[in-house]
Motif scaffolding. Structure first.
Motif, PDB file in Angstrom:
ATOM      1  N   THR A 189       0.839  -1.201   0.000  1.00  0.00           N
ATOM      2  CA  THR A 189       0.000   0.000   0.000  1.00  0.00           C
ATOM      3  C   THR A 189       0.872   1.248   0.000  1.00  0.00           C
ATOM      4  OG1 THR A 189      -0.122  -0.057   2.412  1.00  0.00           O
ATOM      5  CG2 THR A 189      -1.907  -1.147   1.186  1.00  0.00           C
ATOM      6  N   PHE A 190       0.227   2.400  -0.250  1.00  0.00           N
ATOM      7  CA  PHE A 190       0.952   3.665  -0.365  1.00  0.00           C
ATOM      8  C   PHE A 190       0.408   4.685   0.625  1.00  0.00           C
ATOM      9  CE2 PHE A 190       3.253   2.753  -4.269  1.00  0.00           C
ATOM     10  CZ  PHE A 190       2.505   1.718  -4.810  1.00  0.00           C
ATOM     11  N   THR A 191       1.293   5.548   1.108  1.00  0.00           N
ATOM     12  CA  THR A 191       0.908   6.706   1.917  1.00  0.00           C
ATOM     13  C   THR A 191       1.729   7.904   1.447  1.00  0.00           C
ATOM     14  OG1 THR A 191       2.519   6.069   3.623  1.00  0.00           O
ATOM     15  CG2 THR A 191       0.220   5.421   3.982  1.00  0.00           C
TER      16      THR A 191
ATOM     17  N   GLU B 196       5.432  25.139   4.588  1.00  0.00           N
ATOM     18  CA  GLU B 196       5.913  25.350   3.218  1.00  0.00           C
ATOM     19  C   GLU B 196       4.912  24.837   2.175  1.00  0.00           C
ATOM     20  OE1 GLU B 196      10.659  25.046   4.343  1.00  0.00           O
ATOM     21  OE2 GLU B 196       9.817  23.716   2.835  1.00  0.00           O
ATOM     22  N   ASP B 197       3.644  25.223   2.372  1.00  0.00           N
ATOM     23  CA  ASP B 197       2.555  24.910   1.426  1.00  0.00           C
ATOM     24  C   ASP B 197       2.247  23.420   1.335  1.00  0.00           C
ATOM     25  OD1 ASP B 197       3.768  27.458  -0.821  1.00  0.00           O
ATOM     26  OD2 ASP B 197       2.328  27.612   0.811  1.00  0.00           O
ATOM     27  N   ARG B 198       2.593  22.665   2.376  1.00  0.00           N
ATOM     28  CA  ARG B 198       2.265  21.241   2.383  1.00  0.00           C
ATOM     29  C   ARG B 198       1.748  20.855   3.754  1.00  0.00           C
ATOM     30  NH1 ARG B 198       6.551  17.274  -0.328  1.00  0.00           N
ATOM     31  NH2 ARG B 198       4.763  15.914   0.093  1.00  0.00           N
ATOM     32  N   LEU B 199       0.978  19.774   3.790  1.00  0.00           N
ATOM     33  CA  LEU B 199       0.446  19.259   5.047  1.00  0.00           C
ATOM     34  C   LEU B 199       1.298  18.098   5.524  1.00  0.00           C
ATOM     35  CD1 LEU B 199      -3.356  19.313   4.205  1.00  0.00           C
ATOM     36  CD2 LEU B 199      -2.119  20.889   5.669  1.00  0.00           C
ATOM     37  N   TYR B 200       1.562  18.064   6.835  1.00  0.00           N
ATOM     38  CA  TYR B 200       2.384  17.009   7.415  1.00  0.00           C
ATOM     39  C   TYR B 200       1.649  16.415   8.615  1.00  0.00           C
ATOM     40  CZ  TYR B 200       6.101  18.975   4.586  1.00  0.00           C
ATOM     41  OH  TYR B 200       6.847  19.420   3.539  1.00  0.00           O
ATOM     42  N   PRO B 201       1.779  15.091   8.814  1.00  0.00           N
ATOM     43  CA  PRO B 201       1.086  14.434   9.930  1.00  0.00           C
ATOM     44  C   PRO B 201       1.737  14.766  11.265  1.00  0.00           C
ATOM     45  CG  PRO B 201       2.481  12.851   8.769  1.00  0.00           C
ATOM     46  CD  PRO B 201       2.523  14.120   7.965  1.00  0.00           C
ATOM     47  N   ALA B 202       0.905  14.967  12.283  1.00  0.00           N
ATOM     48  CA  ALA B 202       1.406  15.259  13.629  1.00  0.00           C
ATOM     49  C   ALA B 202       0.347  14.805  14.626  1.00  0.00           C
ATOM     50  CB  ALA B 202       1.705  16.754  13.788  1.00  0.00           C
ATOM     51  N   TRP B 203       0.692  14.866  15.895  1.00  0.00           N
ATOM     52  CA  TRP B 203      -0.225  14.481  16.972  1.00  0.00           C
ATOM     53  C   TRP B 203      -0.098  15.498  18.093  1.00  0.00           C
ATOM     54  CZ3 TRP B 203       2.412  11.378  13.831  1.00  0.00           C
ATOM     55  CH2 TRP B 203       1.731  10.351  13.179  1.00  0.00           C
TER      56      TRP B 203
ATOM     57  N   PHE C 273       8.509  13.213   7.471  1.00  0.00           N
ATOM     58  CA  PHE C 273       7.463  13.069   8.471  1.00  0.00           C
ATOM     59  C   PHE C 273       6.695  11.767   8.195  1.00  0.00           C
ATOM     60  CE2 PHE C 273       6.803  17.165  10.828  1.00  0.00           C
ATOM     61  CZ  PHE C 273       7.990  17.737  10.396  1.00  0.00           C
ATOM     62  N   LEU C 274       6.693  10.878   9.176  1.00  0.00           N
ATOM     63  CA  LEU C 274       5.986   9.600   9.050  1.00  0.00           C
ATOM     64  C   LEU C 274       4.552   9.761   9.536  1.00  0.00           C
ATOM     65  CD1 LEU C 274       8.825   7.298  10.419  1.00  0.00           C
ATOM     66  CD2 LEU C 274       8.431   8.050   8.077  1.00  0.00           C
ATOM     67  N   ASP C 275       3.631   9.002   8.942  1.00  0.00           N
ATOM     68  CA  ASP C 275       2.213   9.156   9.291  1.00  0.00           C
ATOM     69  C   ASP C 275       1.751   8.138  10.322  1.00  0.00           C
ATOM     70  OD1 ASP C 275       2.340   6.921   7.759  1.00  0.00           O
ATOM     71  OD2 ASP C 275       0.814   7.515   6.304  1.00  0.00           O
ATOM     72  N   PHE C 276       2.670   7.685  11.177  1.00  0.00           N
ATOM     73  CA  PHE C 276       2.306   6.778  12.262  1.00  0.00           C
ATOM     74  C   PHE C 276       3.236   7.038  13.446  1.00  0.00           C
ATOM     75  CE2 PHE C 276       5.566   4.705   9.772  1.00  0.00           C
ATOM     76  CZ  PHE C 276       6.443   4.203  10.738  1.00  0.00           C
TER      77      PHE C 276
END
Length: 513
Positions: free
Chosen positions: A331-333, A369-376, A347-350
């Motif tokens: 699968t892809f993320t 910088e005009d992008r979305l990154y995963p965080a908690w 940035f990892l999404d887990f």
């Protein structure tokens, strides 16, 4: 004796010169009796000022407040003799008590909540004095925030659904707890409308922006207000591409060699969008990623790997980009590389399983910088701090870190803080940096130096005095008055004579007859 007095006076003068006075400074802390109150409730805001050295006997200070949501009621102070001057949204206080013996001064102001909204109470500046009327360094401003809501009403300000135009859906997939999304549209799309539904029918939702798009960056915001006044804003960031230049040169007719077979199309779906797999990587790689081949859907495909992360090049027909490829699940993320503090991070999404097991963190999104990154995020954190899981492309190591939104830095968690997060979850008192600056008491240092100087001076005086006494001790010589008729053995005089070392060595000592 005169020499002793002179030395003692010199020592006292030196001690007074070494004792350099240091001006006292003052710090401030602020707190509210409750961070969330309801219309009609009373709330108290306390500012505590602490001097580094001198006792505070006088204060002149100013405080501002949100007059639209708060009404001033009264105040008290630790000095007990303050006078007030209240304006429409300011309070000026003059306070003095010569009997004060405390280095702390507190001012407590009582307000009444009168309207729904966010309120602030801010100490804006002032002056503080000690018993000698010397100025104590005033602290910087301090703000206390209060949220005001309606009683016995729902605080649900979530959307149940949010959708973009058909064919141009945003990512990530909508979730009520995620408030930021992004999408890129071609130049032919000149408007972007949103459709939504509320979880609470009594809440209100409204769009804050026009649906028209300009070339470049745009945003669409939906603000939801719960019945009790709680609010949440959902944001969709839309990038509209510029028009492609018109090339009037006719394209050459492609020819295919009979010995060559065109590469097969390998289609995949990522977050509901269709992509084609690029069999051989053509995009530039981030440093230290290494290419390798894997079999995917029956075909040999080139990927790049660093540590635990593998990436594959995909295309939507217009743009090529890398996606994280999971070899096990096929699968892809989203692939989220960024350069922060001269570090190339992904940035990892887990989060690690030991962190997620605490159930103490909720997913969030960083817009960098005009992008979305995963965080908690975690209720124990201050606003602007997020937990992120990153891969360092220079070392191939992945680790959990804290991202500070104020200065755009990533700081790796120490083993102690990581253990706190994994064990206690929301009860963890997590601090990025709990070290206190070294404080030097120059007055104490000066006193110690003077003490050593005085002791050394007294010892030198005593040694010199003893040596002088030994050099002046007289020699006794008796005179028997032999010319008189009577002999008095107790009649004698004391005469100073030269030391034996100065006498003639051949001259015999006097005899007594």
């Amino acid at each position: 004796m005169k020499k002793i007095l002179s030395i003692f006076l010199i020592a006292l003068i030196a001690a007074s010169l070494l004792t350099v006075p240091v001006q006292a400074t003052c710090t401030v802390a602020g707190s509210a009796s409750a961070s969330t109150v309801y219309v009609g409730d009373t709330v108290k805001v306390t500012f505590t000022f602490t001097s580094s050295d001198a006792n505070i006997v006088g204060a002149e200070l100013s405080v501002s407040f949100s007059s639209g949501t708060l009404t001033y009621s009264s105040y008290t102070s630790s000095l007990g003799s303050a006078s007030e001057n209240v304006g429409s949204n300011t309070i000026k206080v003059n306070d003095f008590n010569a009997k004060s013996t405390s280095k702390k001064y507190t001012l407590t102001i009582t307000f009444k909540a009168k309207a729904v909204g966010d309120a602030t109470v801010t100490y804006t500046g002032g002056e503080f004095f000690d018993i000698n009327a010397d100025y104590i360094g005033a602290p910087a401003s301090k703000t206390v925030k209060i949220s005001i809501k309606e009683k016995n009403k729902s605080s649900n300000c979530n959307l149940a659904s949010l959708e973009g135009p058909a064919g141009y859906g945003f990512s990530p997939k909508f979730s009520p707890s995620v408030t930021e999304y992004s999408v890129t549209v071609p130049n032919s799309v000149d408007s972007y409308s949103l459709k939504w539904a509320k979880e609470d029918a009594n809440a209100t939702a409204k769009s804050l922006d026009s649906v028209e798009l300009k070339v470049g960056d745009n945003q669409r915001r939906i603000k939801v207000t719960a019945p009790d006044g709680t609010t949440k804003t959902y944001t969709v960031k839309i990038k509209r591409l510029a028009a492609a230049p018109v090339d009037e040169t006719p394209a050459p007719t492609p020819t295919i060699s009979p010995e060559l077979t065109p590469p097969p199309e390998i289609k995949v779906s990522v977050d509901g969008k269709e992509y084609n797999v690029i069999a051989s990587i053509t995009l530039p790689l981030i440093e230290n990623f290494v290419k390798e081949e894997v079999f995917f859907k029956g075909h040999s495909v080139e990927i790049a790997t660093l540590g635990k992360i593998s990436i594959m090049q995909l295309t939507d027909g217009e743009d090529d980009t890398f996606f994280v490829f999971d070899k096990d699940s096929q699968t892809f993320t989203t692939f989220n590389p960024i350069a922060i503090n001269s570090q190339h991070l992904v940035f990892l999404d887990f989060l690690p399983s030991e962190v997620m097991a605490t159930n103490a963190f909720t997913s969030a999104t960083l817009y960098l910088e005009d992008r979305l990154y995963p965080a908690w995020t975690n209720p124990a954190f201050e606003d602007g701090y997020y937990i992120v899981n990153v891969l360092n492309s220079a070392t191939g190591e992945d680790y959990v870190a804290i991202y500070c939104n104020f200065d755009a830095t990533v700081q790796r968690l120490s083993s102690k803080l990581y253990s706190q997060i994994c064990v206690v979850g929301t009860d963890a008192d997590v601090s990025v940096d709990d070290k206190e600056p070294l404080k030097i008491d120059w007055m104490l240092v000066g006193a110690i130096v003077c003490g050593f100087f005085l002791v050394g001076t007294l010892v030198a005086i005593i040694v010199l005095s003893v040596k002088k006494c030994k050099e002046r001790k007289p020699k006794v010589k008796r005179n028997w008055n032999l010319e008189t008729d009577e002999v008095d053995p107790y009649n004698f005089v004391i005469e100073e004579t030269e030391s034996p070392s100065s006498q003639n060595a051949n001259e015999p000592d006097e005899d007594f007859e």
